[in-house]
Design a protein around this motif. Sequence first.
Motif, mmCIF file in Angstrom:
data_model
loop_
_atom_site.group_PDB
_atom_site.id
_atom_site.type_symbol
_atom_site.label_atom_id
_atom_site.label_comp_id
_atom_site.label_asym_id
_atom_site.label_seq_id
_atom_site.Cartn_x
_atom_site.Cartn_y
_atom_site.Cartn_z
ATOM 1 N N ASN A 25 14.938 32.614 46.806
ATOM 2 C CA ASN A 25 14.582 32.554 48.214
ATOM 3 C C ASN A 25 13.085 32.331 48.377
ATOM 4 O O ASN A 25 12.653 31.436 49.111
ATOM 5 C CB ASN A 25 15.024 33.852 48.894
ATOM 6 C CG ASN A 25 14.847 33.824 50.402
ATOM 7 O OD1 ASN A 25 14.298 32.905 50.974
ATOM 8 N ND2 ASN A 25 15.314 34.874 51.038
ATOM 9 N N TRP A 26 12.268 33.111 47.685
ATOM 10 C CA TRP A 26 10.819 32.997 47.806
ATOM 11 C C TRP A 26 10.316 31.653 47.305
ATOM 12 O O TRP A 26 9.455 31.051 47.928
ATOM 13 C CB TRP A 26 10.135 34.123 47.042
ATOM 14 C CG TRP A 26 10.322 35.487 47.643
ATOM 15 C CD1 TRP A 26 10.801 35.795 48.893
ATOM 16 C CD2 TRP A 26 10.053 36.736 47.011
ATOM 17 N NE1 TRP A 26 10.846 37.153 49.067
ATOM 18 C CE2 TRP A 26 10.385 37.754 47.927
ATOM 19 C CE3 TRP A 26 9.573 37.093 45.755
ATOM 20 C CZ2 TRP A 26 10.238 39.103 47.620
ATOM 21 C CZ3 TRP A 26 9.423 38.441 45.464
ATOM 22 C CH2 TRP A 26 9.748 39.427 46.391
ATOM 23 N N ILE A 27 10.829 31.189 46.186
ATOM 24 C CA ILE A 27 10.379 29.914 45.625
ATOM 25 C C ILE A 27 10.715 28.756 46.567
ATOM 26 O O ILE A 27 9.869 27.907 46.857
ATOM 27 C CB ILE A 27 10.982 29.683 44.222
ATOM 28 C CG1 ILE A 27 10.353 30.667 43.219
ATOM 29 C CG2 ILE A 27 10.791 28.238 43.766
ATOM 30 C CD1 ILE A 27 11.074 30.734 41.878
ATOM 31 N N ILE A 28 11.948 28.717 47.060
ATOM 32 C CA ILE A 28 12.349 27.653 47.993
ATOM 33 C C ILE A 28 11.500 27.715 49.258
ATOM 34 O O ILE A 28 11.024 26.692 49.757
ATOM 35 C CB ILE A 28 13.854 27.728 48.314
ATOM 36 C CG1 ILE A 28 14.674 27.418 47.060
ATOM 37 C CG2 ILE A 28 14.217 26.771 49.457
ATOM 38 C CD1 ILE A 28 16.165 27.704 47.210
ATOM 39 N N PHE A 29 11.296 28.939 49.772
ATOM 40 C CA PHE A 29 10.473 29.092 50.967
ATOM 41 C C PHE A 29 9.071 28.532 50.752
ATOM 42 O O PHE A 29 8.571 27.755 51.562
ATOM 43 C CB PHE A 29 10.391 30.569 51.376
ATOM 44 C CG PHE A 29 9.433 30.809 52.515
ATOM 45 C CD1 PHE A 29 9.844 30.611 53.823
ATOM 46 C CD2 PHE A 29 8.130 31.208 52.277
ATOM 47 C CE1 PHE A 29 8.964 30.814 54.880
ATOM 48 C CE2 PHE A 29 7.236 31.411 53.325
ATOM 49 C CZ PHE A 29 7.654 31.212 54.626
ATOM 50 N N PHE A 30 8.431 28.929 49.660
ATOM 51 C CA PHE A 30 7.063 28.480 49.407
ATOM 52 C C PHE A 30 6.988 26.970 49.197
ATOM 53 O O PHE A 30 6.055 26.315 49.689
ATOM 54 C CB PHE A 30 6.448 29.235 48.229
ATOM 55 C CG PHE A 30 6.082 30.653 48.579
ATOM 56 C CD1 PHE A 30 5.213 30.938 49.623
ATOM 57 C CD2 PHE A 30 6.633 31.705 47.875
ATOM 58 C CE1 PHE A 30 4.876 32.248 49.955
ATOM 59 C CE2 PHE A 30 6.305 33.025 48.206
ATOM 60 C CZ PHE A 30 5.431 33.292 49.238
ATOM 61 N N LEU A 40 9.565 29.108 59.904
ATOM 62 C CA LEU A 40 10.869 29.663 60.286
ATOM 63 C C LEU A 40 12.015 28.792 59.785
ATOM 64 O O LEU A 40 13.052 29.305 59.353
ATOM 65 C CB LEU A 40 10.947 29.839 61.808
ATOM 66 C CG LEU A 40 10.038 30.919 62.394
ATOM 67 C CD1 LEU A 40 10.162 30.941 63.913
ATOM 68 C CD2 LEU A 40 10.336 32.285 61.801
ATOM 69 N N VAL A 41 11.833 27.492 59.828
ATOM 70 C CA VAL A 41 12.836 26.571 59.287
ATOM 71 C C VAL A 41 12.940 26.755 57.778
ATOM 72 O O VAL A 41 14.041 26.825 57.219
ATOM 73 C CB VAL A 41 12.503 25.103 59.654
ATOM 74 C CG1 VAL A 41 13.441 24.135 58.948
ATOM 75 C CG2 VAL A 41 12.547 24.911 61.164
ATOM 76 N N ALA A 42 11.793 26.860 57.111
ATOM 77 C CA ALA A 42 11.796 27.093 55.658
ATOM 78 C C ALA A 42 12.512 28.383 55.329
ATOM 79 O O ALA A 42 13.282 28.457 54.357
ATOM 80 C CB ALA A 42 10.360 27.134 55.137
ATOM 81 N N ASN A 43 12.304 29.410 56.124
ATOM 82 C CA ASN A 43 12.960 30.694 55.898
ATOM 83 C C ASN A 43 14.475 30.597 56.072
ATOM 84 O O ASN A 43 15.237 31.113 55.255
ATOM 85 C CB ASN A 43 12.375 31.759 56.834
ATOM 86 C CG ASN A 43 12.947 33.119 56.553
ATOM 87 O OD1 ASN A 43 12.806 33.646 55.458
ATOM 88 N ND2 ASN A 43 13.603 33.684 57.541
ATOM 89 N N ILE A 44 14.909 29.920 57.131
ATOM 90 C CA ILE A 44 16.351 29.776 57.367
ATOM 91 C C ILE A 44 17.007 29.007 56.223
ATOM 92 O O ILE A 44 18.069 29.395 55.725
ATOM 93 C CB ILE A 44 16.618 29.083 58.724
ATOM 94 C CG1 ILE A 44 16.204 30.015 59.869
ATOM 95 C CG2 ILE A 44 18.079 28.646 58.852
ATOM 96 C CD1 ILE A 44 16.141 29.339 61.225
ATOM 97 N N ILE A 45 16.386 27.932 55.783
ATOM 98 C CA ILE A 45 16.938 27.135 54.685
ATOM 99 C C ILE A 45 16.962 27.931 53.390
ATOM 100 O O ILE A 45 17.990 28.001 52.709
ATOM 101 C CB ILE A 45 16.139 25.822 54.505
ATOM 102 C CG1 ILE A 45 16.337 24.912 55.718
ATOM 103 C CG2 ILE A 45 16.553 25.113 53.216
ATOM 104 C CD1 ILE A 45 15.388 23.713 55.752
ATOM 105 N N SER A 46 15.843 28.562 53.051
ATOM 106 C CA SER A 46 15.788 29.308 51.785
ATOM 107 C C SER A 46 16.736 30.501 51.796
ATOM 108 O O SER A 46 17.416 30.763 50.801
ATOM 109 C CB SER A 46 14.354 29.757 51.484
ATOM 110 O OG SER A 46 13.876 30.643 52.460
#
Length: 132
Positions: A25-30, A40-46
């Motif tokens: 989750n953290w890697i995808i978000f970053f 927020l979009v990055a968070n929803i996707i990750s």
Amino acid sequence: MNFLSDDLFRFIKFALVGVLNTLMNWIIFFILNASGFYYLVANIISYSISTLNSYLWNSRWVFKYQGDNKKETTLKFIVLNIFGLVLNTIILFVLVDKLKLNKMVGLIITTAIVMIINYMINKFWVFRGTNS
């Protein structure tokens, strides 16, 4: 193996999946955030990708679910993860803003509490009837 050791082994596998999904989750978000995605979009996707990954590993490896109603199980898993996210946020808020604990200490306590609750709900509600 007796009941206790089976349960302990399953819990350890569950915790391992949780740690790996948190890292995912953290890697995808970053990566997404650094690539210009709104946070927020990055968070929803990750979060969505790591939740799907969590479902796959938990249903196939941790709980070895072989039930007939996969749609119901999937829906329960999604509901549980939304509940977990809300619970995590509330506990962290109380520990940090109300009890004035250090954010990292609060996060560690929150993660431990939610992980145990999440495991129990997965075992007795989401993947009830497992053959493992």
